[in-house]
Design a protein around this motif. Structure first.
Motif, PDB file in Angstrom:
ATOM      1  N   GLN A 176       0.827  -1.204   0.000  1.00  0.00           N
ATOM      2  CA  GLN A 176       0.000   0.000   0.000  1.00  0.00           C
ATOM      3  C   GLN A 176       0.863   1.256   0.000  1.00  0.00           C
ATOM      4  OE1 GLN A 176      -2.689   0.357   3.303  1.00  0.00           O
ATOM      5  NE2 GLN A 176      -3.869   2.001   2.344  1.00  0.00           N
ATOM      6  N   GLU A 177       1.980   1.216   0.687  1.00  0.00           N
ATOM      7  CA  GLU A 177       2.882   2.371   0.727  1.00  0.00           C
ATOM      8  C   GLU A 177       3.475   2.646  -0.653  1.00  0.00           C
ATOM      9  OE1 GLU A 177       5.205   5.532   2.143  1.00  0.00           O
ATOM     10  OE2 GLU A 177       3.551   4.454   3.120  1.00  0.00           O
ATOM     11  N   LEU A 178       3.796   1.597  -1.399  1.00  0.00           N
ATOM     12  CA  LEU A 178       4.462   1.761  -2.687  1.00  0.00           C
ATOM     13  C   LEU A 178       3.489   1.906  -3.854  1.00  0.00           C
ATOM     14  CD1 LEU A 178       7.309  -0.869  -2.206  1.00  0.00           C
ATOM     15  CD2 LEU A 178       7.464   1.611  -1.973  1.00  0.00           C
ATOM     16  N   LEU A 179       2.277   1.412  -3.708  1.00  0.00           N
ATOM     17  CA  LEU A 179       1.301   1.461  -4.795  1.00  0.00           C
ATOM     18  C   LEU A 179       0.117   2.366  -4.484  1.00  0.00           C
ATOM     19  CD1 LEU A 179       1.154  -2.319  -5.847  1.00  0.00           C
ATOM     20  CD2 LEU A 179       2.606  -0.516  -6.756  1.00  0.00           C
ATOM     21  N   GLY A 180       0.272   3.240  -3.507  1.00  0.00           N
ATOM     22  CA  GLY A 180      -0.840   4.097  -3.125  1.00  0.00           C
ATOM     23  C   GLY A 180      -1.292   5.037  -4.223  1.00  0.00           C
ATOM     24  N   ASP A 181      -0.374   5.440  -5.135  1.00  0.00           N
ATOM     25  CA  ASP A 181      -0.737   6.367  -6.214  1.00  0.00           C
ATOM     26  C   ASP A 181      -0.944   5.647  -7.543  1.00  0.00           C
ATOM     27  OD1 ASP A 181       1.881   5.608  -6.476  1.00  0.00           O
ATOM     28  OD2 ASP A 181       2.608   7.577  -7.126  1.00  0.00           O
ATOM     29  N   VAL A 182      -0.989   4.315  -7.523  1.00  0.00           N
ATOM     30  CA  VAL A 182      -1.232   3.532  -8.734  1.00  0.00           C
ATOM     31  C   VAL A 182      -2.661   3.014  -8.688  1.00  0.00           C
ATOM     32  CG1 VAL A 182      -0.537   1.515 -10.083  1.00  0.00           C
ATOM     33  CG2 VAL A 182       1.188   2.863  -8.858  1.00  0.00           C
ATOM     34  N   PRO A 183      -3.484   3.298  -9.691  1.00  0.00           N
ATOM     35  CA  PRO A 183      -4.870   2.828  -9.660  1.00  0.00           C
ATOM     36  C   PRO A 183      -4.960   1.330  -9.961  1.00  0.00           C
ATOM     37  CG  PRO A 183      -4.441   3.974 -11.715  1.00  0.00           C
ATOM     38  CD  PRO A 183      -3.199   4.122 -10.882  1.00  0.00           C
ATOM     39  N   MET A 184      -6.042   0.740  -9.504  1.00  0.00           N
ATOM     40  CA  MET A 184      -6.275  -0.662  -9.822  1.00  0.00           C
ATOM     41  C   MET A 184      -6.584  -0.818 -11.311  1.00  0.00           C
ATOM     42  SD  MET A 184      -6.586  -3.865  -9.008  1.00  0.00           S
ATOM     43  CE  MET A 184      -6.875  -4.115  -7.250  1.00  0.00           C
ATOM     44  N   ALA A 185      -7.399   0.087 -11.844  1.00  0.00           N
ATOM     45  CA  ALA A 185      -7.752   0.053 -13.266  1.00  0.00           C
ATOM     46  C   ALA A 185      -8.215   1.439 -13.683  1.00  0.00           C
ATOM     47  CB  ALA A 185      -8.830  -0.990 -13.540  1.00  0.00           C
ATOM     48  N   THR A 186      -8.124   1.713 -14.971  1.00  0.00           N
ATOM     49  CA  THR A 186      -8.597   2.982 -15.524  1.00  0.00           C
ATOM     50  C   THR A 186      -9.546   2.683 -16.682  1.00  0.00           C
ATOM     51  OG1 THR A 186      -6.846   3.189 -17.193  1.00  0.00           O
ATOM     52  CG2 THR A 186      -6.364   4.012 -14.974  1.00  0.00           C
ATOM     53  N   PRO A 187     -10.354   3.670 -17.086  1.00  0.00           N
ATOM     54  CA  PRO A 187     -11.271   3.438 -18.211  1.00  0.00           C
ATOM     55  C   PRO A 187     -10.578   3.215 -19.550  1.00  0.00           C
ATOM     56  CG  PRO A 187     -11.949   5.343 -16.893  1.00  0.00           C
ATOM     57  CD  PRO A 187     -10.578   4.977 -16.451  1.00  0.00           C
ATOM     58  N   HIS A 188      -9.274   3.504 -19.627  1.00  0.00           N
ATOM     59  CA  HIS A 188      -8.604   3.472 -20.925  1.00  0.00           C
ATOM     60  C   HIS A 188      -7.322   2.647 -20.895  1.00  0.00           C
ATOM     61  CE1 HIS A 188     -11.437   6.468 -22.343  1.00  0.00           C
ATOM     62  NE2 HIS A 188     -11.106   7.253 -21.344  1.00  0.00           N
ATOM     63  N   GLY A 189      -7.454   1.370 -20.607  1.00  0.00           N
ATOM     64  CA  GLY A 189      -6.357   0.463 -20.890  1.00  0.00           C
ATOM     65  C   GLY A 189      -5.492  -0.018 -19.744  1.00  0.00           C
ATOM     66  N   TRP A 190      -5.487   0.648 -18.596  1.00  0.00           N
ATOM     67  CA  TRP A 190      -4.610   0.190 -17.515  1.00  0.00           C
ATOM     68  C   TRP A 190      -5.352  -0.776 -16.603  1.00  0.00           C
ATOM     69  CZ3 TRP A 190      -0.079  -0.736 -15.614  1.00  0.00           C
ATOM     70  CH2 TRP A 190       0.060  -0.964 -14.256  1.00  0.00           C
ATOM     71  N   ASP A 191      -4.657  -1.847 -16.192  1.00  0.00           N
ATOM     72  CA  ASP A 191      -5.215  -2.830 -15.269  1.00  0.00           C
ATOM     73  C   ASP A 191      -4.047  -3.423 -14.488  1.00  0.00           C
ATOM     74  OD1 ASP A 191      -6.453  -4.852 -13.890  1.00  0.00           O
ATOM     75  OD2 ASP A 191      -7.648  -5.553 -15.581  1.00  0.00           O
ATOM     76  N   ALA A 192      -4.052  -3.216 -13.173  1.00  0.00           N
ATOM     77  CA  ALA A 192      -2.958  -3.731 -12.342  1.00  0.00           C
ATOM     78  C   ALA A 192      -2.935  -5.257 -12.353  1.00  0.00           C
ATOM     79  CB  ALA A 192      -3.101  -3.205 -10.914  1.00  0.00           C
ATOM     80  N   LEU A 193      -4.099  -5.904 -12.416  1.00  0.00           N
ATOM     81  CA  LEU A 193      -4.128  -7.361 -12.477  1.00  0.00           C
ATOM     82  C   LEU A 193      -3.468  -7.861 -13.764  1.00  0.00           C
ATOM     83  CD1 LEU A 193      -7.755  -8.074 -11.187  1.00  0.00           C
ATOM     84  CD2 LEU A 193      -5.629  -7.894  -9.867  1.00  0.00           C
ATOM     85  N   ALA A 194      -3.711  -7.152 -14.872  1.00  0.00           N
ATOM     86  CA  ALA A 194      -3.076  -7.531 -16.135  1.00  0.00           C
ATOM     87  C   ALA A 194      -1.565  -7.340 -16.060  1.00  0.00           C
ATOM     88  CB  ALA A 194      -3.664  -6.710 -17.278  1.00  0.00           C
TER      89      ALA A 194
END
Length: 237
Positions: free
Chosen positions: A36-54
């Motif tokens: 959580q400290e290192l990924l606090g500013d990274v979203p889980m997913a966005t409407p346009h192509g980003w997905d942390a699970l991917a």
């Protein structure tokens, strides 16, 4: 990502790689806090192509090592850079005299694009599409036919004799001599033929461009044009 999303990401990673699962309650709590400290500013997913699970799945498809927070942050930063590279700032709707509002709108648009909330705004060429082309602009382009108006092109003839001769030959339907390499003066494709000035000791003193190509270059261009026409003709049954 918030604490709940981090927990969901770690649970997904645990299904891909059981080595990452922490069975001790204290270790699991520390792992959750670290991510959580290192990924606090990274979203889980966005409407346009980003997905942390991917991103996590891609890591395990290409690497045998256990995933680290940096393996999610790195593709996220690459995603942000790529989107900003495709973005051209549109003209803000704010009053240009209001510098603060103008700047704030530009910055807000860039942040939305980088965060994957908005699509990049790409600059469009004035003739890249037939839809929405200004009729007056299209009529002007049809009249000119080139980025250089005819009057300006005629005025440049004394200063560009080689190009003028090339354009005149093409206009008359003759082969373009500069489309082939000159075998006499070795001028490459697209460059005019050259004239060599020889000094008293048979050394080359200077090389100047010729206004007209060498005759052999004209013959070679004609032969190439003839072969091209024959290759383009449909074969007879």
């Amino acid at each position: 990502m918030d604490r709940r999303e981090i927990a969901a990401l770690l649970a997904y990673i645990g299904r891909l790689d059981p080595r990452s699962i922490r069975t001790d309650e204290g270790e699991a709590r520390d792992q959750l806090a670290q991510w959580q400290e290192l990924l606090g500013d990274v979203p889980m997913a966005t409407p346009h192509g980003w997905d942390a699970l991917a991103a996590a799945r891609q890591h395990y498809r290409t690497s045998p090592y256990q995933i680290q927070p940096a393996d999610v942050v790195r593709p996220w930063e690459s995603y942000r850079r790529n989107r900003l590279a495709l973005h051209s700032d549109p003209t803000p709707s704010a009053d240009p005299d209001d510098q603060a509002a103008w700047t704030a709108e530009l910055v807000g648009t860039r942040r939305a694009v980088a965060a994957g909330i908005a699509q990049p705004s790409q600059a469009r060429a004035i003739t890249s599409s037939q839809e929405g082309v200004n009729p007056r602009l299209q009529a002007r382009l049809d009249q000119i036919g080139s980025c250089i108006p005819p009057a300006a092109r005629a005025a440049l003839v004394p200063f560009r004799p080689a190009r003028a001769a090339r354009e005149a030959a093409v206009a008359q339907g003759l082969p373009d001599a500069l489309s082939v390499r000159c075998e006499w003066c070795l001028a490459p494709v697209g460059e005019p033929c050259r004239r060599r000035r020889i000094g008293p000791n048979d050394g080359v003193r200077a090389i100047t461009p010729r206004a007209t190509p060498h005759p052999g270059r004209l013959d070679l261009a004609a032969q190439q044009a003839q072969h091209t026409e024959q290759d383009q003709q449909p074969a007879l049954a």
